[in-house]
Design a protein around this motif. Structure first.
Motif, PDB file in Angstrom:
ATOM      1  N   ILE A   1       0.856  -1.177   0.000  1.00 27.56           N
ATOM      2  CA  ILE A   1       0.000   0.000   0.000  1.00 27.56           C
ATOM      3  C   ILE A   1       0.904   1.243   0.000  1.00 27.56           C
ATOM      4  O   ILE A   1       1.845   1.301   0.789  1.00 27.56           O
ATOM      5  CB  ILE A   1      -0.918   0.002   1.238  1.00 27.56           C
ATOM      6  CG1 ILE A   1      -1.753  -1.266   1.335  1.00 27.56           C
ATOM      7  CG2 ILE A   1      -1.773   1.247   1.285  1.00 27.56           C
ATOM      8  CD1 ILE A   1      -2.857  -1.378   0.334  1.00 27.56           C
ATOM      9  N   ASP A   2       0.598   2.204  -0.888  1.00 18.26           N
ATOM     10  CA  ASP A   2       1.392   3.439  -0.903  1.00 18.26           C
ATOM     11  C   ASP A   2       0.817   4.445   0.102  1.00 18.26           C
ATOM     12  O   ASP A   2      -0.131   4.143   0.829  1.00 18.26           O
ATOM     13  CB  ASP A   2       1.497   4.009  -2.322  1.00 18.26           C
ATOM     14  CG  ASP A   2       0.178   4.525  -2.883  1.00 18.26           C
ATOM     15  OD1 ASP A   2      -0.825   4.613  -2.139  1.00 18.26           O
ATOM     16  OD2 ASP A   2       0.143   4.855  -4.077  1.00 18.26           O
ATOM     17  N   GLU A   3       1.413   5.660   0.165  1.00 22.89           N
ATOM     18  CA  GLU A   3       0.987   6.672   1.140  1.00 22.89           C
ATOM     19  C   GLU A   3      -0.464   7.104   0.950  1.00 22.89           C
ATOM     20  O   GLU A   3      -1.098   7.601   1.871  1.00 22.89           O
ATOM     21  CB  GLU A   3       1.891   7.923   1.048  1.00 22.89           C
ATOM     22  CG  GLU A   3       3.313   7.686   1.490  1.00 22.89           C
ATOM     23  CD  GLU A   3       4.234   7.441   0.311  1.00 22.89           C
ATOM     24  OE1 GLU A   3       3.932   7.902  -0.808  1.00 22.89           O
ATOM     25  OE2 GLU A   3       5.254   6.774   0.502  1.00 22.89           O
ATOM     26  N   GLN A   4      -1.016   6.932  -0.262  1.00 29.89           N
ATOM     27  CA  GLN A   4      -2.400   7.331  -0.526  1.00 29.89           C
ATOM     28  C   GLN A   4      -3.379   6.167  -0.366  1.00 29.89           C
ATOM     29  O   GLN A   4      -4.535   6.272  -0.751  1.00 29.89           O
ATOM     30  CB  GLN A   4      -2.494   7.930  -1.926  1.00 29.89           C
ATOM     31  CG  GLN A   4      -1.689   9.206  -2.053  1.00 29.89           C
ATOM     32  CD  GLN A   4      -1.762   9.803  -3.451  1.00 29.89           C
ATOM     33  OE1 GLN A   4      -2.305   9.208  -4.371  1.00 29.89           O
ATOM     34  NE2 GLN A   4      -1.219  10.996  -3.599  1.00 29.89           N
TER      35      GLN A   4
ATOM     36  N   TRP B   1       1.415  -7.707  -9.686  1.00 28.99           N
ATOM     37  CA  TRP B   1       2.119  -6.478  -9.321  1.00 28.99           C
ATOM     38  C   TRP B   1       1.293  -5.238  -9.632  1.00 28.99           C
ATOM     39  O   TRP B   1       0.675  -5.142 -10.676  1.00 28.99           O
ATOM     40  CB  TRP B   1       3.451  -6.422 -10.064  1.00 28.99           C
ATOM     41  CG  TRP B   1       4.406  -7.426  -9.519  1.00 28.99           C
ATOM     42  CD1 TRP B   1       4.510  -8.738  -9.898  1.00 28.99           C
ATOM     43  CD2 TRP B   1       5.342  -7.232  -8.491  1.00 28.99           C
ATOM     44  NE1 TRP B   1       5.472  -9.360  -9.156  1.00 28.99           N
ATOM     45  CE2 TRP B   1       6.005  -8.459  -8.282  1.00 28.99           C
ATOM     46  CE3 TRP B   1       5.714  -6.143  -7.718  1.00 28.99           C
ATOM     47  CZ2 TRP B   1       7.008  -8.623  -7.335  1.00 28.99           C
ATOM     48  CZ3 TRP B   1       6.704  -6.299  -6.770  1.00 28.99           C
ATOM     49  CH2 TRP B   1       7.339  -7.519  -6.590  1.00 28.99           C
ATOM     50  N   TRP B   2       1.321  -4.282  -8.700  1.00 27.79           N
ATOM     51  CA  TRP B   2       0.558  -3.046  -8.784  1.00 27.79           C
ATOM     52  C   TRP B   2       1.508  -1.852  -8.706  1.00 27.79           C
ATOM     53  O   TRP B   2       2.562  -1.917  -8.086  1.00 27.79           O
ATOM     54  CB  TRP B   2      -0.415  -2.947  -7.613  1.00 27.79           C
ATOM     55  CG  TRP B   2      -1.368  -4.089  -7.522  1.00 27.79           C
ATOM     56  CD1 TRP B   2      -1.098  -5.365  -7.111  1.00 27.79           C
ATOM     57  CD2 TRP B   2      -2.743  -4.074  -7.847  1.00 27.79           C
ATOM     58  NE1 TRP B   2      -2.224  -6.129  -7.162  1.00 27.79           N
ATOM     59  CE2 TRP B   2      -3.251  -5.357  -7.611  1.00 27.79           C
ATOM     60  CE3 TRP B   2      -3.600  -3.082  -8.315  1.00 27.79           C
ATOM     61  CZ2 TRP B   2      -4.578  -5.678  -7.829  1.00 27.79           C
ATOM     62  CZ3 TRP B   2      -4.930  -3.413  -8.519  1.00 27.79           C
ATOM     63  CH2 TRP B   2      -5.400  -4.695  -8.281  1.00 27.79           C
ATOM     64  N   HIS B   3       1.082  -0.720  -9.313  1.00 28.74           N
ATOM     65  CA  HIS B   3       1.837   0.521  -9.212  1.00 28.74           C
ATOM     66  C   HIS B   3       0.842   1.655  -9.019  1.00 28.74           C
ATOM     67  O   HIS B   3       0.006   1.915  -9.897  1.00 28.74           O
ATOM     68  CB  HIS B   3       2.675   0.761 -10.472  1.00 28.74           C
ATOM     69  CG  HIS B   3       3.482   2.012 -10.413  1.00 28.74           C
ATOM     70  ND1 HIS B   3       4.622   2.123  -9.659  1.00 28.74           N
ATOM     71  CD2 HIS B   3       3.288   3.218 -10.991  1.00 28.74           C
ATOM     72  CE1 HIS B   3       5.114   3.331  -9.787  1.00 28.74           C
ATOM     73  NE2 HIS B   3       4.312   4.023 -10.587  1.00 28.74           N
ATOM     74  N   GLU B   4       0.900   2.294  -7.860  1.00 31.10           N
ATOM     75  CA  GLU B   4       0.027   3.421  -7.522  1.00 31.10           C
ATOM     76  C   GLU B   4      -1.438   3.124  -7.820  1.00 31.10           C
ATOM     77  O   GLU B   4      -2.154   3.916  -8.423  1.00 31.10           O
ATOM     78  CB  GLU B   4       0.500   4.687  -8.239  1.00 31.10           C
ATOM     79  CG  GLU B   4       1.888   5.108  -7.793  1.00 31.10           C
ATOM     80  CD  GLU B   4       2.441   6.293  -8.556  1.00 31.10           C
ATOM     81  OE1 GLU B   4       1.851   6.687  -9.596  1.00 31.10           O
ATOM     82  OE2 GLU B   4       3.471   6.827  -8.119  1.00 31.10           O
ATOM     83  N   GLY B   5      -1.898   1.945  -7.401  1.00 28.39           N
ATOM     84  CA  GLY B   5      -3.305   1.586  -7.515  1.00 28.39           C
ATOM     85  C   GLY B   5      -3.715   0.883  -8.786  1.00 28.39           C
ATOM     86  O   GLY B   5      -4.864   0.462  -8.921  1.00 28.39           O
TER      87      GLY B   5
ATOM     88  N   ARG C   1      -3.323   3.186  -1.817  1.00 28.15           N
ATOM     89  CA  ARG C   1      -3.548   2.406  -3.036  1.00 28.15           C
ATOM     90  C   ARG C   1      -2.650   1.180  -3.060  1.00 28.15           C
ATOM     91  O   ARG C   1      -1.549   1.198  -2.496  1.00 28.15           O
ATOM     92  CB  ARG C   1      -3.255   3.266  -4.274  1.00 28.15           C
ATOM     93  CG  ARG C   1      -4.106   4.518  -4.352  1.00 28.15           C
ATOM     94  CD  ARG C   1      -3.686   5.410  -5.479  1.00 28.15           C
ATOM     95  NE  ARG C   1      -2.312   5.863  -5.266  1.00 28.15           N
ATOM     96  CZ  ARG C   1      -1.708   6.798  -5.986  1.00 28.15           C
ATOM     97  NH1 ARG C   1      -2.349   7.374  -6.977  1.00 28.15           N
ATOM     98  NH2 ARG C   1      -0.472   7.158  -5.734  1.00 28.15           N
TER      99      ARG C   1
ATOM    100  N   HIS D   1       0.203  -1.153  -4.053  1.00 21.30           N
ATOM    101  CA  HIS D   1       1.506  -0.838  -4.650  1.00 21.30           C
ATOM    102  C   HIS D   1       2.467  -1.970  -4.301  1.00 21.30           C
ATOM    103  O   HIS D   1       2.636  -2.313  -3.139  1.00 21.30           O
ATOM    104  CB  HIS D   1       2.018   0.495  -4.100  1.00 21.30           C
ATOM    105  CG  HIS D   1       3.204   1.023  -4.826  1.00 21.30           C
ATOM    106  ND1 HIS D   1       3.097   1.661  -6.043  1.00 21.30           N
ATOM    107  CD2 HIS D   1       4.520   0.991  -4.513  1.00 21.30           C
ATOM    108  CE1 HIS D   1       4.309   2.012  -6.445  1.00 21.30           C
ATOM    109  NE2 HIS D   1       5.183   1.610  -5.540  1.00 21.30           N
TER     110      HIS D   1
END
Length: 142
Positions: free
Chosen positions: A1-4, A26-30, A6, A8
């Motif tokens: 999970i990223d800072e927002q 794999w995920w990148h920024e949601g 989502r 990641h």
């Protein structure tokens, strides 16, 4: 999970609806960026996304066509793309789809491309190395 908040990095999405998507990868920024494997419950539709490294040395660029392509005097460009395609079920006009993960860059190389690749379970390299030699009379695979 990223800072927002989502997704990641490596993760799994499981939709609880009767017809919903289940995705592992794999995920990148949601956004699912690949590699990933996905299927839709209730329909049997299946999707895979693999990563591909490639090199382009055409003066015309990536999307242009030419009856006699020319080499780019600036040199080769390297990139890594995710390619999603349908593997079972209905045909989707939006697939296969391609999105850039790295590049294109003139600073790349075959080794750079290989280092960008990852496998869906990240326990395998997920690529095969092929050597190609450039000679005056064309390309040779030793």
């Amino acid at each position: 999970i990223d800072e927002q908040g989502r997704p990641h990095g490596r993760g799994r999405w499981n939709d609880t609806q009767r017809i919903g998507e289940h995705l592992d990868g794999w995920w990148h920024e949601g956004l699912p960026m690949g590699p990933f494997k996905a299927h839709e419950s209730g329909t049997g539709y299946g999707f895979n996304c693999v990563l591909l490294g490639y090199c382009c040395h055409r003066k015309e660029g990536y999307s242009a066509s030419a009856s006699q392509p020319e080499r780019d005097p600036k040199g080769a460009q390297w990139a890594v793309v995710g390619v999603e395609c349908s593997i079972s079920g209905q045909f989707f006009v939006t697939l296969p789809s391609l999105h850039y993960l790295q590049g294109p860059t003139r600073d790349g190389s075959a080794r750079w491309c290989i280092n960008q690749l990852r496998h869906v379970d990240d326990t395998q390299l997920g690529c095969e190395v092929i050597s190609i030699a450039v000679a005056e009379d064309g390309l040779h695979i030793p």
